[in-house]
Design an enzyme around this catalytic site. Structure first.
Site, PDB file in Angstrom:
ATOM      1  N   SER A 136       0.850  -1.157  -0.005  1.00  0.00           N
ATOM      2  CA  SER A 136      -0.046   0.034   0.206  1.00  0.00           C
ATOM      3  C   SER A 136       0.978   1.357   0.035  1.00  0.00           C
ATOM      4  CB  SER A 136      -0.815  -0.022   1.340  1.00  0.00           C
ATOM      5  OG  SER A 136      -1.434   1.274   1.408  1.00  0.00           O
ATOM      6  N   TYR A 160      -1.885   5.444  -4.443  1.00  0.00           N
ATOM      7  CA  TYR A 160      -2.964   6.329  -4.171  1.00  0.00           C
ATOM      8  C   TYR A 160      -2.310   7.535  -4.631  1.00  0.00           C
ATOM      9  CZ  TYR A 160      -5.764   3.638  -0.867  1.00  0.00           C
ATOM     10  OH  TYR A 160      -6.884   2.745  -0.437  1.00  0.00           O
ATOM     11  N   THR A 186      -5.158   2.427  -7.298  1.00  0.00           N
ATOM     12  CA  THR A 186      -6.464   2.332  -6.832  1.00  0.00           C
ATOM     13  C   THR A 186      -7.409   3.273  -7.148  1.00  0.00           C
ATOM     14  OG1 THR A 186      -5.494   0.828  -5.034  1.00  0.00           O
ATOM     15  CG2 THR A 186      -7.623   1.850  -4.567  1.00  0.00           C
ATOM     16  N   LYS A 268      -7.024  -0.683  -9.952  1.00  0.00           N
ATOM     17  CA  LYS A 268      -7.728  -1.604  -8.992  1.00  0.00           C
ATOM     18  C   LYS A 268      -9.072  -0.812  -8.501  1.00  0.00           C
ATOM     19  CE  LYS A 268      -7.051  -3.360  -4.304  1.00  0.00           C
ATOM     20  NZ  LYS A 268      -7.753  -2.685  -3.289  1.00  0.00           N
ATOM     21  N   HIS A 292     -13.101  -3.227  -2.932  1.00  0.00           N
ATOM     22  CA  HIS A 292     -12.182  -2.739  -1.964  1.00  0.00           C
ATOM     23  C   HIS A 292     -12.558  -3.551  -0.592  1.00  0.00           C
ATOM     24  CE1 HIS A 292      -9.405   0.668  -1.200  1.00  0.00           C
ATOM     25  NE2 HIS A 292      -9.464   0.441   0.153  1.00  0.00           N
TER      26      HIS A 292
HETATM   27  C1  FNR Z   1      -7.656  -2.383   2.553  1.00  0.00           C
HETATM   28  N1  FNR Z   1      -7.502  -2.200   1.198  1.00  0.00           N
HETATM   29  C2  FNR Z   1      -6.689  -1.093   0.772  1.00  0.00           C
HETATM   30  N2  FNR Z   1      -6.560  -1.122  -0.784  1.00  0.00           N
HETATM   31  C3  FNR Z   1      -5.730  -0.432  -1.260  1.00  0.00           C
HETATM   32  O1  FNR Z   1      -5.668  -0.371  -2.669  1.00  0.00           O
HETATM   33  N3  FNR Z   1      -4.918   0.457  -0.661  1.00  0.00           N
HETATM   34  C4  FNR Z   1      -4.897   0.321   0.671  1.00  0.00           C
HETATM   35  O2  FNR Z   1      -4.177   0.928   1.382  1.00  0.00           O
HETATM   36  C5  FNR Z   1      -5.918  -0.473   1.516  1.00  0.00           C
HETATM   37  N4  FNR Z   1      -5.886  -0.279   2.647  1.00  0.00           N
HETATM   38  C6  FNR Z   1      -6.762  -1.313   3.349  1.00  0.00           C
HETATM   39  C7  FNR Z   1      -6.866  -1.503   4.679  1.00  0.00           C
HETATM   40  C8  FNR Z   1      -7.793  -2.537   5.470  1.00  0.00           C
HETATM   41  C9  FNR Z   1      -7.808  -2.533   6.862  1.00  0.00           C
HETATM   42  C10 FNR Z   1      -8.646  -3.284   4.587  1.00  0.00           C
HETATM   43  C11 FNR Z   1      -9.349  -4.433   5.055  1.00  0.00           C
HETATM   44  C12 FNR Z   1      -8.432  -3.139   3.069  1.00  0.00           C
HETATM   45  C13 FNR Z   1      -8.232  -2.951   0.276  1.00  0.00           C
HETATM   46  C14 FNR Z   1      -7.475  -4.443  -0.071  1.00  0.00           C
HETATM   47  O3  FNR Z   1      -6.604  -3.883  -0.898  1.00  0.00           O
HETATM   48  C15 FNR Z   1      -8.663  -5.501  -0.900  1.00  0.00           C
HETATM   49  O4  FNR Z   1      -9.178  -4.578  -1.943  1.00  0.00           O
HETATM   50  C16 FNR Z   1      -9.730  -5.941   0.254  1.00  0.00           C
HETATM   51  O5  FNR Z   1      -9.295  -5.970   1.592  1.00  0.00           O
HETATM   52  C17 FNR Z   1     -10.080  -7.266  -0.564  1.00  0.00           C
HETATM   53  O6  FNR Z   1     -11.051  -7.681   0.415  1.00  0.00           O
HETATM   54  P1  FNR Z   1     -10.995  -9.045   1.542  1.00  0.00           P
HETATM   55  O7  FNR Z   1     -10.074  -9.854   0.935  1.00  0.00           O
HETATM   56  O8  FNR Z   1     -10.374  -8.137   2.816  1.00  0.00           O
HETATM   57  O9  FNR Z   1     -12.381  -9.460   1.670  1.00  0.00           O
END
Ligand code: FNR
Length: 397
Positions: A136, A160, A186, A268, A292
């Site tokens: 990330s 980001y 993303t 994404k 997400h």
């Molecule tokens: C995320 N996700 C996420 N995505 C991204 O592109 N950058 C980020 O910094 C974050 N941060 C983040 C924090 C937390 C606590 C969660 C749970 C999720 C989304 C992540 O990449 C992904 O899309 C989802 O977590 C996928 O779903 P599942 O496997 O958690 O159900």
């Protein structure tokens, strides 16, 4: 027989389960629960109320988060018999890179709130399990340190886009220099969603200096401050909140990113087939079909429900990856049978991180890989190239 002396069966799934069963004969049970539901309880106890809310919560009422899981239940695998599955190869190719297994760790920000070493512990766990990861932008650790910890395993940088174009360029340039193999932009966070658990706890990790590891070390970011983040962290955090995210972004801005990096670019957060078509038109290398993990638009379509139409629309003109709701081996198989080339797994590995650091990450991921390997063989496939829609049934088909 100890893990070190047992001859390998040549199957990661068989090796892992035999190691567990043999340890059982010595009254040794797995350190971490195998079932994620059990692990979730331990992780909840191991974390603060605030960090738990940030991890486990979704947007709004959490409807989309739950819909992500329900969508998997509407598809059923159709195992085939007598197909010589003695040798299996889990590797796949995505954007010109070979992944040892079609699973990458999803980018999850601010991992320092789950473990002191954050993304470094995660990277070590991923390496032990033999999986690649997507880091990330809002990591607690600087991106260069995580790249180093990943060694030769695939590591991609999630971007980001910031309101400061020079800062965005600097992050991309650093990622490229540090050896990240792709930029995953993303798109689904032009704004932070209305997340009830976080609002209830009045908690956002970044305001406490978690998740800013790559910002505080960035030369462009630092040049915008009168005093360094070490001297005046509060001012640095204020700057972060001002530059993070750019809701004005539009499709034409992608051309700037294309000119800025030679790395493959993946988008994404795509859910609409028409957005997937636009991604093709803009010449990106891949997309991640994702909502997400249900954290952005509550009431949005389950990511798995969006996948088939997107796969039909892009028709192999770019790589389609998938995330949101992957929990077990059968989920990975279903997403790939529906046309994804690889998947990202999110929350499950953070449960392992919270409970047992890098060893916890390794355990969760190695279990998942073993489950994938065994399930692939059990449905009658030797590789993911063999797995297609013929292995799936829905009540309607
Ligand atoms: C995320 N996700 C996420 N995505 C991204 O592109 N950058 C980020 O910094 C974050 N941060 C983040 C924090 C937390 C606590 C969660 C749970 C999720 C989304 C992540 O990449 C992904 O899309 C989802 O977590 C996928 O779903 P599942 O496997 O958690 O159900």
């Amino acid at each position: 027989m100890s893990d070190e002396t047992r001859p390998s069966t040549g199957s990661v799934g068989m090796d892992r389960q035999l190691a567990i069963y043999e340890a059982g004969t010595r009254q040794v049970r797995p350190r971490l629960p195998i079932a994620l539901e059990e692990l979730k309880e331990q992780a909840r106890e191991a974390t603060t109320r605030e960090a738990w809310g940030f991890l486990a919560g979704g947007a709004g009422a959490g409807d989309t988060m739950r819909a992500n899981r329900r969508a998997f239940g509407r598809w059923h695998l159709m195992p085939r018999m007598l197909r010589d599955v003695s040798q299996r190869d889990l590797s796949v190719e995505v954007c010109g890179q070979r992944l040892p297994c079609p699973i990458l760790l999803a980018p999850i920000g601010a991992q320092g709130i789950y473990h002191a070493e954050g993304e470094l512990a995660t990277a070590r766990g991923a390496v032990e399990a033999g999986l690649g990861l997507v880091l990330s932008t809002v990591s607690s650790q600087p991106l260069e340190a995580v790249a180093e910890a990943m060694g030769d395993l695939p590591h991609w940088f999630q971007l980001y886009w910031c309101r400061d174009r020079d800062l965005t360029a600097s992050l991309v340039e650093r990622a490229e220099k540090a050896g990240f193999g792709a930029i995953v932009l993303t798109l689904d966070v032009p704004l932070l969603a209305w997340r009830e658990p976080d609002l209830e706890n009045a908690y956002l990790p970044f305001l406490y200096g978690d998740g800013v590891g790559s910002f505080f070390t960035d030369p462009v970011f630092r040049s915008r401050l009168e005093r360094s983040p070490e001297e005046d962290p509060a001012a640095a955090i204020r700057l972060f909140t001002r530059v993070f995210g750019d809701p004005s972004l539009s499709w034409d801005d992608l051309d700037w990113l294309r000119r800025t990096t030679d790395l493959p670019i993946l988008l994404k957060g795509i859910l609409a087939a028409d957005d997937a078509r636009r991604a093709v038109d803009h010449g990106v290398d891949g997309i991640v079909v994702s909502n997400h993990g249900g954290r952005q638009v509550d009431g949005a379509i389950a990511a798995l429900d969006a996948l088939p139409e997107i796969v039909r629309t892009v028709d192999d003109r770019l790589a389609v990856l998938f995330d949101s709701g992957i929990r077990r081996g059968s989920d990975v198989l279903k997403a790939i049978a529906l046309g994804a080339r690889a998947v990202l797994v999110g929350r499950p590995y953070i449960l392992g991180l919270a409970v047992d650091g890098s060893a916890g990450v390794e355990a969760v991921l190695s279990n998942l890989v073993a489950d994938v390997d065994l399930t692939l063989g059990l449905v009658g496939c030797r590789s993911f190239a063999d797995l297609d829609g013929e292995f799936l049934k829905s009540p309607r088909s």
